[in-house]
Design an enzyme around this catalytic site. Structure first.
Site, PDB file in Angstrom:
ATOM      1  N   GLU A  54     -43.828   1.201   5.134  1.00  0.00           N
ATOM      2  CA  GLU A  54     -44.455  -0.048   5.563  1.00  0.00           C
ATOM      3  C   GLU A  54     -45.979  -0.036   5.457  1.00  0.00           C
ATOM      4  OE1 GLU A  54     -43.171  -2.947   6.409  1.00  0.00           O
ATOM      5  OE2 GLU A  54     -41.059  -2.407   6.399  1.00  0.00           O
ATOM      6  N   ASP A  71     -48.341  -9.144   8.432  1.00  0.00           N
ATOM      7  CA  ASP A  71     -47.845  -7.921   9.046  1.00  0.00           C
ATOM      8  C   ASP A  71     -49.040  -7.045   9.375  1.00  0.00           C
ATOM      9  OD1 ASP A  71     -45.231  -8.795   8.559  1.00  0.00           O
ATOM     10  OD2 ASP A  71     -45.182  -7.824   6.610  1.00  0.00           O
TER      11      ASP A  71
END
Length: 141
Positions: A54, A71
């Site tokens: 991620e 994000d």
């Protein structure tokens, strides 16, 4: 008098400065931080894989999505549901920008809430790079 003004300016600048971001150098360094933040030992390999996928082990990582959300941080926590941009908000009741510093306590708390509700499948990076694949070897950590 000039010294007093100089010291005051320095103090004000340092007080308003954000906490520095962090790039974890190794998986073991990340494992230590995850342990300090109460992640279960039997899930650490998945969490390390997730964080690699991620954010690349960076607390300051951001990713802008097609739906207009962003994000944030080590766990790439999404602004649409979990945090508020520029304000406290989302289900984690946190400012998204606070997920970008080197203190991962708030990030960890939010990531654990996401996991509690959705499991690792909440993260596309985990789904594509970790699920059903060889996980990092952290046995020496």
């Amino acid at each position: 008098m000039n010294t007093l003004v100089f010291v005051t300016v320095i103090l004000l600048l340092s007080w308003n400065s954000p906490v520095a971001a962090k790039q974890f150098r190794t998986d073991c360094e990340l494992v230590r931080a995850l342990r300090q933040n109460g992640f279960p030992e039997n899930q650490l390999r998945d969490w390390v894989c997730l964080v690699r996928a991620e954010s690349g082990l960076k607390t300051h990582a951001t990713n802008h999505n097609k739906n207009g959300s962003t994000d944030y941080g080590l766990f790439q926590i999404n602004s649409k549901y979990w945090c508020g941009q520029g304000r406290t908000g989302g289900d984690c009741k946190i400012k998204c920008e606070s997920l970008l510093n080197d203190d991962i306590a708030d990030d960890s708390k939010c990531a654990k809430l996401i996991f509690k509700r959705h499991g690792f499948s909440a993260w596309y990076g985990w789904q594509s790079k970790c699920k059903g694949k060889a996980l990092p070897n952290i046995s020496d950590c």
